[in-house]
Scaffold this active site. Structure first.
Site, PDB file in Angstrom:
ATOM      1  N   GLU A 154      14.321  30.561   8.862  1.00  0.00           N
ATOM      2  CA  GLU A 154      15.142  30.968  10.002  1.00  0.00           C
ATOM      3  C   GLU A 154      16.309  30.007  10.223  1.00  0.00           C
ATOM      4  O   GLU A 154      16.907  29.976  11.304  1.00  0.00           O
ATOM      5  CB  GLU A 154      14.271  31.113  11.254  1.00  0.00           C
ATOM      6  CG  GLU A 154      13.237  32.228  11.062  1.00  0.00           C
ATOM      7  CD  GLU A 154      12.450  32.574  12.305  1.00  0.00           C
ATOM      8  OE1 GLU A 154      12.530  31.831  13.308  1.00  0.00           O
ATOM      9  OE2 GLU A 154      11.742  33.605  12.273  1.00  0.00           O
TER      10      GLU A 154
ATOM     11  N   GLU B 283       5.219  30.472  23.003  1.00  0.00           N
ATOM     12  CA  GLU B 283       4.897  31.816  22.477  1.00  0.00           C
ATOM     13  C   GLU B 283       3.684  31.704  21.560  1.00  0.00           C
ATOM     14  O   GLU B 283       3.616  30.783  20.741  1.00  0.00           O
ATOM     15  CB  GLU B 283       6.138  32.277  21.693  1.00  0.00           C
ATOM     16  CG  GLU B 283       5.986  33.564  20.913  1.00  0.00           C
ATOM     17  CD  GLU B 283       7.235  33.815  20.053  1.00  0.00           C
ATOM     18  OE1 GLU B 283       8.350  33.368  20.423  1.00  0.00           O
ATOM     19  OE2 GLU B 283       7.090  34.439  18.993  1.00  0.00           O
TER      20      GLU B 283
ATOM     21  N   ASP C 206       7.253  28.223  19.404  1.00  0.00           N
ATOM     22  CA  ASP C 206       6.371  29.289  18.928  1.00  0.00           C
ATOM     23  C   ASP C 206       5.386  28.689  17.934  1.00  0.00           C
ATOM     24  O   ASP C 206       5.678  28.581  16.746  1.00  0.00           O
ATOM     25  CB  ASP C 206       7.188  30.404  18.254  1.00  0.00           C
ATOM     26  CG  ASP C 206       6.272  31.524  17.747  1.00  0.00           C
ATOM     27  OD1 ASP C 206       5.051  31.473  18.025  1.00  0.00           O
ATOM     28  OD2 ASP C 206       6.770  32.440  17.070  1.00  0.00           O
TER      29      ASP C 206
ATOM     30  N   LYS D  61      15.853  35.658  20.540  1.00  0.00           N
ATOM     31  CA  LYS D  61      15.386  34.665  19.571  1.00  0.00           C
ATOM     32  C   LYS D  61      15.903  35.136  18.223  1.00  0.00           C
ATOM     33  O   LYS D  61      15.465  36.155  17.704  1.00  0.00           O
ATOM     34  CB  LYS D  61      13.855  34.643  19.612  1.00  0.00           C
ATOM     35  CG  LYS D  61      13.246  33.530  18.805  1.00  0.00           C
ATOM     36  CD  LYS D  61      11.754  33.449  19.045  1.00  0.00           C
ATOM     37  CE  LYS D  61      11.000  34.130  17.928  1.00  0.00           C
ATOM     38  NZ  LYS D  61       9.691  33.557  17.642  1.00  0.00           N
TER      39      LYS D  61
ATOM     40  N   ASP E  12       3.576  37.385  21.378  1.00  0.00           N
ATOM     41  CA  ASP E  12       4.241  38.005  20.218  1.00  0.00           C
ATOM     42  C   ASP E  12       3.179  38.737  19.399  1.00  0.00           C
ATOM     43  O   ASP E  12       2.902  39.922  19.639  1.00  0.00           O
ATOM     44  CB  ASP E  12       4.969  36.912  19.413  1.00  0.00           C
ATOM     45  CG  ASP E  12       5.453  37.414  18.055  1.00  0.00           C
ATOM     46  OD1 ASP E  12       5.553  38.633  17.869  1.00  0.00           O
ATOM     47  OD2 ASP E  12       5.736  36.581  17.156  1.00  0.00           O
TER      48      ASP E  12
ATOM     49  N   LYS F 173       9.892  42.944  19.255  1.00  0.00           N
ATOM     50  CA  LYS F 173      10.341  43.121  17.874  1.00  0.00           C
ATOM     51  C   LYS F 173      10.226  44.610  17.557  1.00  0.00           C
ATOM     52  O   LYS F 173       9.114  45.156  17.539  1.00  0.00           O
ATOM     53  CB  LYS F 173       9.422  42.342  16.923  1.00  0.00           C
ATOM     54  CG  LYS F 173       9.570  40.827  17.002  1.00  0.00           C
ATOM     55  CD  LYS F 173       8.427  40.171  16.227  1.00  0.00           C
ATOM     56  CE  LYS F 173       8.661  38.687  15.995  1.00  0.00           C
ATOM     57  NZ  LYS F 173       7.418  38.040  15.500  1.00  0.00           N
TER      58      LYS F 173
ATOM     59  N   GLU G 280       7.832  27.121  15.181  1.00  0.00           N
ATOM     60  CA  GLU G 280       9.221  27.100  15.648  1.00  0.00           C
ATOM     61  C   GLU G 280       9.420  26.113  16.795  1.00  0.00           C
ATOM     62  O   GLU G 280       8.713  26.172  17.796  1.00  0.00           O
ATOM     63  CB  GLU G 280       9.632  28.505  16.124  1.00  0.00           C
ATOM     64  CG  GLU G 280       9.504  29.529  15.004  1.00  0.00           C
ATOM     65  CD  GLU G 280       9.707  30.969  15.456  1.00  0.00           C
ATOM     66  OE1 GLU G 280      10.302  31.196  16.528  1.00  0.00           O
ATOM     67  OE2 GLU G 280       9.255  31.859  14.722  1.00  0.00           O
TER      68      GLU G 280
ATOM     69  N   HIS H  55       7.100  29.529   7.806  1.00  0.00           N
ATOM     70  CA  HIS H  55       8.534  29.700   7.535  1.00  0.00           C
ATOM     71  C   HIS H  55       9.148  28.519   6.778  1.00  0.00           C
ATOM     72  O   HIS H  55      10.354  28.471   6.578  1.00  0.00           O
ATOM     73  CB  HIS H  55       9.303  29.908   8.845  1.00  0.00           C
ATOM     74  CG  HIS H  55       8.900  31.169   9.561  1.00  0.00           C
ATOM     75  ND1 HIS H  55       9.219  31.421  10.869  1.00  0.00           N
ATOM     76  CD2 HIS H  55       8.211  32.246   9.125  1.00  0.00           C
ATOM     77  CE1 HIS H  55       8.729  32.603  11.215  1.00  0.00           C
ATOM     78  NE2 HIS H  55       8.114  33.118  10.182  1.00  0.00           N
TER      79      HIS H  55
ATOM     80  N   HIS I   8      14.337  38.625  16.354  1.00  0.00           N
ATOM     81  CA  HIS I   8      14.473  38.903  14.919  1.00  0.00           C
ATOM     82  C   HIS I   8      13.110  38.794  14.230  1.00  0.00           C
ATOM     83  O   HIS I   8      12.110  38.451  14.877  1.00  0.00           O
ATOM     84  CB  HIS I   8      15.438  37.890  14.298  1.00  0.00           C
ATOM     85  CG  HIS I   8      14.940  36.467  14.354  1.00  0.00           C
ATOM     86  ND1 HIS I   8      15.460  35.452  13.617  1.00  0.00           N
ATOM     87  CD2 HIS I   8      13.936  35.903  15.091  1.00  0.00           C
ATOM     88  CE1 HIS I   8      14.819  34.330  13.872  1.00  0.00           C
ATOM     89  NE2 HIS I   8      13.903  34.574  14.767  1.00  0.00           N
TER      90      HIS I   8
ATOM     91  N   SER J 188       4.771  35.924   9.419  1.00  0.00           N
ATOM     92  CA  SER J 188       3.581  35.640  10.221  1.00  0.00           C
ATOM     93  C   SER J 188       3.313  36.871  11.095  1.00  0.00           C
ATOM     94  O   SER J 188       3.427  36.836  12.308  1.00  0.00           O
ATOM     95  CB  SER J 188       3.787  34.389  11.078  1.00  0.00           C
ATOM     96  OG  SER J 188       4.839  34.560  11.999  1.00  0.00           O
TER      97      SER J 188
END
Ligand code: PGA
Ligand code: ZN
Length: 430
Positions: free
Chosen positions: A203, A287, A240, A390, A314, A339, A162, A153, A367, A41
């Protein structure tokens, strides 16, 4: 001085079975390697991840061009230079690339070299990477553990990407990790008993097909309780939504399911929804609750909720000092996700973290959904702390490798190690 004598890159695989780049930098007295992660993403403002596009190999996802850029021009540029002069190495690569988004050399090529130089520098001095980056570092990060996966994900059908737990009541990182693992396993048992799948997403969190998103939080809160912990006290929830993924640009609306029913929502509706959820559940952090270019709405959300919620950018901020400066000016968030591959060098990553901390913002080192055995981000989180990390759920080696590295660091620090727990949110009224 650790003069660079060789640089080599080759293709390896990430946790999704896609190619990524591994770089080894050799100096007169040692060497260091790094493997670059990859997102699913991804934000539109991220630095460019160079892929071959040759459909006859890995469906176009090969990284041989990025490897060739390392083995050719970047190596030529850096041979004989000092690997431990991180700023000079990174600036030279940025200069050679010459584009605003590292599209000529590829941010993956540049980042691989950047991290491998730091690792070679640490190896030369015979010290751990976190110490090499900051000799005074003693603070472990508070983890955000993604135990339930949705969005891009997983195929769970949840719009929110998330659902994370933060063991803020634990006295040490080791205990925080145990708490997280116990809740993760308890959640698995509850899902199984209720007839849901316990296979995991990218994840490492469960990816059950739940009828609506409230159920995700309710299952997690139940797991917290059954595992013997108190939500709101020992455990806080972080989320998230990765809202750019469900924002429909043509309609100018968020396509978001509430209680299982699809709604076309405005930015104000979205903020209203998050307001309801933070009143209902012990959520401390959201997030990308809004899409990556919804600047005015980010400022509205921060004005309304910034004193009781960590609002993390993010895809919105892409670890960019430039976007971060603008967001600080516009009070458009109060925290930044970090990131390394969004920006492409270690130096620029560190600049973004420093600017955030100087401005009273929190930082979350993160990550990507496509990861590897590389654990640099654990060392970075300690070096740049106090902060948060994270790095996924409590399963799959690509995620757990980072937690295990943090256990090693905590042990190496011994009595000096600090775990800040809920103090990390001292600016936020809970
Ligand atoms: P990505 O997702 O690595 O797939 O971009 C992670 C995140 O959105 O935080
Ligand atoms: Zn995100």
């Amino acid at each position: 001085m650790s003069k660079i004598t060789d640089i080599r890159a080759h293709e390896v695989l990430d946790s999704r079975g896609n190619p990524t780049i591994e770089v080894k930098v050799t100096t007169q007295s040692g060497n260091g390697s790094a493997i670059v992660p990859s997102g699913a993403s991804t934000g539109v403002h991220e630095a460019l991840e160079l892929r071959d596009g040759d459909k006859s190999r890995y469906g176009g996802k090969g990284v041989l061009k990025a490897c060739a850029n390392v083995n050719g021009p970047l190596k030529e540029l850096l041979l004989g230079k000092d690997a431990s002069d991180q700023k000079a190495v990174d600036e030279a690569m940025i200069g050679l690339d010459g584009t605003p988004n590292k599209s000529k050399m590829g941010a993956n090529a540049i980042l691989g070299v950047s991290i491998a130089c730091a690792r070679a520098g640490a190896a030369e001095r015979g010290i751990s990477l976190y110490k090499y980056l900051n000799m005074d570092a003693v603070t472990l990060p508070v983890p955000m553990m993604n135990i339930l996966n949705g969005g891009k994900h997983a195929d769970s059908g949840l719009d929110i990407q998330e659902f994370m737990i933060m063991p803020v009541g634990a006295p040490s990182f080791r205990e925080a990790l145990r708490t997280g693992a116990e809740i993760f396993h308890t959640l698995g048992g509850l899902l199984k008993d209720a007839g849901y799948s316990t296979t995991v997403g990218d994840e490492g969190g469960y990816a059950p097909k739940l009828a609506h998103q409230d159920m995700a939080i309710e299952f997690i809160l139940k797991a917290v309780e059954v595992a013997g912990y108190k939500a709101g006290d020992d455990i806080l929830i972080a989320m998230d939504p990765a809202a750019s993924e469900f924002f429909d640009k043509d309609k100018g609306k968020y396509m978001f399911r509430v209680k299982g029913e699809m709604h076309e929502m405005s930015s104000a509706d979205m903020i209203g929804f998050w307001n309801e959820w933070i009143a209902k559940y012990p959520i401390i952090s959201i997030e990308d609750g809004l899409h990556e270019d919804d600047w005015a709405a980010w400022s509205d959300m921060t004005a309304q909720m910034g004193d009781k919620l960590q609002i993390v950018g993010d895809d919105f901020l892409v670890t960019s000092v430039e976007r971060l400066k603008k967001a600080i000016e516009q009070k458009a968030a109060n925290s930044i996700l970090i990131k390394m591959n969004q920006i492409g060098t270690l130096s620029e990553t560190i600049d973004a973290i420093n600017l955030a901390h100087e401005s009273g913002w929190t930082t979350v080192v993160s990550h990507r959904s496509g990861e590897t055995e590389d654990t640099t981000l654990a060392d970075l989180a300690v070096a740049m702390g106090p902060g948060q990390i994270k790095t996924g759920s409590l399963s799959r080696s690509d995620r757990v490798a980072k937690y295990n590295q943090l256990l090693r660091i905590e042990e190496e620090l011994g009595d000096k190690a600090v775990f800040p727990g809920r103090k990390i949110f001292s600016q936020i009224k809970m």
